[in-house]
Design an enzyme around this catalytic site. Structure first.
Site, mmCIF file in Angstrom:
data_model
loop_
_atom_site.group_PDB
_atom_site.id
_atom_site.type_symbol
_atom_site.label_atom_id
_atom_site.label_comp_id
_atom_site.label_asym_id
_atom_site.label_seq_id
_atom_site.Cartn_x
_atom_site.Cartn_y
_atom_site.Cartn_z
ATOM 1 N N ARG A 282 16.425 24.598 41.985
ATOM 2 C CA ARG A 282 15.290 24.818 41.128
ATOM 3 C C ARG A 282 15.611 25.721 39.946
ATOM 4 N NH1 ARG A 282 11.458 26.519 46.038
ATOM 5 N NH2 ARG A 282 13.232 25.983 47.342
ATOM 6 N N GLY A 283 16.742 26.403 40.023
ATOM 7 C CA GLY A 283 17.065 27.460 39.062
ATOM 8 C C GLY A 283 17.128 27.073 37.591
ATOM 9 N N GLU B 260 22.943 23.545 34.645
ATOM 10 C CA GLU B 260 22.944 24.455 35.802
ATOM 11 C C GLU B 260 22.526 25.856 35.339
ATOM 12 O OE1 GLU B 260 22.641 25.106 38.685
ATOM 13 O OE2 GLU B 260 24.438 25.501 39.846
ATOM 14 N N ASP B 261 21.927 26.621 36.242
ATOM 15 C CA ASP B 261 21.540 27.986 35.864
ATOM 16 C C ASP B 261 22.750 28.934 35.860
ATOM 17 O OD1 ASP B 261 21.775 27.926 38.649
ATOM 18 O OD2 ASP B 261 19.944 29.045 39.047
ATOM 19 N N ASP C 12 28.753 30.464 39.955
ATOM 20 C CA ASP C 12 29.128 31.683 40.669
ATOM 21 C C ASP C 12 30.479 31.424 41.363
ATOM 22 O OD1 ASP C 12 28.446 34.303 41.715
ATOM 23 O OD2 ASP C 12 27.896 33.353 43.582
ATOM 24 N N LYS D 293 29.609 33.636 36.119
ATOM 25 C CA LYS D 293 30.167 34.885 36.667
ATOM 26 C C LYS D 293 31.616 34.604 37.049
ATOM 27 C CE LYS D 293 26.132 35.801 39.432
ATOM 28 N NZ LYS D 293 25.666 36.340 40.711
ATOM 29 N N PHE E 108 23.674 40.523 40.753
ATOM 30 C CA PHE E 108 22.704 39.525 41.206
ATOM 31 C C PHE E 108 21.575 39.488 40.190
ATOM 32 C CE2 PHE E 108 19.522 37.354 43.663
ATOM 33 C CZ PHE E 108 20.276 36.369 44.288
ATOM 34 N N VAL E 109 21.361 38.330 39.583
ATOM 35 C CA VAL E 109 20.392 38.250 38.487
ATOM 36 C C VAL E 109 19.186 37.390 38.857
ATOM 37 C CG1 VAL E 109 22.080 38.688 36.662
ATOM 38 C CG2 VAL E 109 21.653 36.328 37.399
ATOM 39 N N ASP F 253 15.869 32.905 40.886
ATOM 40 C CA ASP F 253 15.079 33.670 41.866
ATOM 41 C C ASP F 253 15.900 34.622 42.715
ATOM 42 O OD1 ASP F 253 16.371 31.493 43.377
ATOM 43 O OD2 ASP F 253 15.191 32.268 45.051
ATOM 44 N N ARG G 219 11.188 34.120 39.388
ATOM 45 C CA ARG G 219 11.596 32.997 38.529
ATOM 46 C C ARG G 219 10.852 33.006 37.198
ATOM 47 N NH1 ARG G 219 14.601 29.128 41.477
ATOM 48 N NH2 ARG G 219 14.029 28.946 43.661
HETATM 49 P P1 IMP Z 1 27.970 28.651 43.432
HETATM 50 O O1 IMP Z 1 28.068 27.416 44.263
HETATM 51 O O2 IMP Z 1 28.434 29.861 44.180
HETATM 52 O O3 IMP Z 1 28.611 28.527 42.087
HETATM 53 O O4 IMP Z 1 26.443 28.923 43.306
HETATM 54 C C1 IMP Z 1 25.642 28.540 42.283
HETATM 55 C C2 IMP Z 1 24.199 28.739 42.667
HETATM 56 O O5 IMP Z 1 24.018 29.965 43.377
HETATM 57 C C3 IMP Z 1 23.325 28.860 41.437
HETATM 58 O O6 IMP Z 1 22.835 27.616 41.057
HETATM 59 C C4 IMP Z 1 22.217 29.761 41.913
HETATM 60 O O7 IMP Z 1 21.196 29.007 42.516
HETATM 61 C C5 IMP Z 1 22.850 30.622 42.958
HETATM 62 N N1 IMP Z 1 23.191 31.951 42.411
HETATM 63 C C6 IMP Z 1 24.408 32.400 42.042
HETATM 64 N N2 IMP Z 1 24.346 33.648 41.560
HETATM 65 C C7 IMP Z 1 23.034 33.996 41.616
HETATM 66 C C8 IMP Z 1 22.316 35.165 41.214
HETATM 67 O O8 IMP Z 1 22.873 36.162 40.706
HETATM 68 N N3 IMP Z 1 20.976 35.132 41.393
HETATM 69 C C9 IMP Z 1 20.326 34.070 41.950
HETATM 70 N N4 IMP Z 1 20.948 32.959 42.328
HETATM 71 C C10 IMP Z 1 22.303 32.914 42.165
#
Ligand code: IMP
Length: 185
Positions: free
Chosen positions: A45-46, A101-102, A105, A133, A154-155, A161, A167
């Site tokens: 949903r981000g 994508e939001d 990470d 990140k 953590f944002v 969210d 959100r």
């Molecule tokens: P990844 O698979 O670790 O790259 O995760 C990506 C997803 O993790 C993003 O689409 C977010 O939904 C969530 N995410 C990563 N960092 C944060 C954060 O700082 N705050 C909230 N959600 C996060």
């Protein structure tokens, strides 16, 4: 479950986000200059706020679709297993696609999503992430375009969210736990 008290520090203002999206939209428009209709796919949903602002800056024909995959649940650690909760409505075979994508990470989510979408044979597929990140990366992934590189915080806000809260903030903020703050003094 009781929540640790926290406050939110502004990291990227609404104005700064809007200006960056304007620039990114111009770049994307150029990249897809021979595209009749672009399929813009938001990861739920981000990305819902980001995709809404981005498509309104894109001066071209677009279709909007959404994909929902698992990510953090309600915790603050990334899940290693990416599951599809909601698939696309449309077919992307032979289409020009942009995945929105939001945050990137660890990189697991986007790596899995791209593997899935590429297996459907789009003509062209690129990615845009509002935030990146890089220090958190576990698998190599780089979005075609990134809004902002941020440190390991953590944002929340602008669609993103913490346990389904925050959100609706118009800016990106970092979560600061009150007990972490008091530990510093
Ligand atoms: P990844 O698979 O670790 O790259 O995760 C990506 C997803 O993790 C993003 O689409 C977010 O939904 C969530 N995410 C990563 N960092 C944060 C954060 O700082 N705050 C909230 N959600 C996060």
């Amino acid at each position: 479950m009781t929540q640790r008290p926290y406050h939110i520090d502004v990291m990227i203002s609404a104005k700064t986000i809007a200006a960056r999206i304007e620039d990114l939209a111009l770049t994307i428009r150029k990249e897809y200059c021979d595209t009749e209709k672009l399929v813009v796919i938001g990861l739920l949903r981000g990305s819902f706020v980001f995709i809404a602002d981005l498509v309104r800056e894109l001066d071209m024909n677009v279709e909007v679709d959404f994909l929902e995959v698992s990510s953090y649940g309600d915790a603050m650690e990334s899940s290693r297993n990416v599951k599809i909760f909601k698939d696309l409505r449309g077919d992307i075979e032979g289409r020009d696609v942009l995945v929105v994508e939001d945050i990137v990470d660890t990189g697991h989510t986007m790596t899995s999503v791209m593997e899935l979408l590429r297996s459907r044979h789009p003509r062209k597929i690129e990615t845009i992430a509002l935030l990146d990140k890089p220090v958190r990366r576990e698998v190599e992934f780089k979005a075609t375009w990134t809004g902002f590189e941020i440190p390991d915080a953590f944002v929340v806000g602008y669609g993103i969210d913490f346990a389904q809260a925050n959100r609706n903030l118009p800016f990106i903020g970092s979560v600061v736990f009150e007990d972490d703050e008091s530990a510093k003094v």
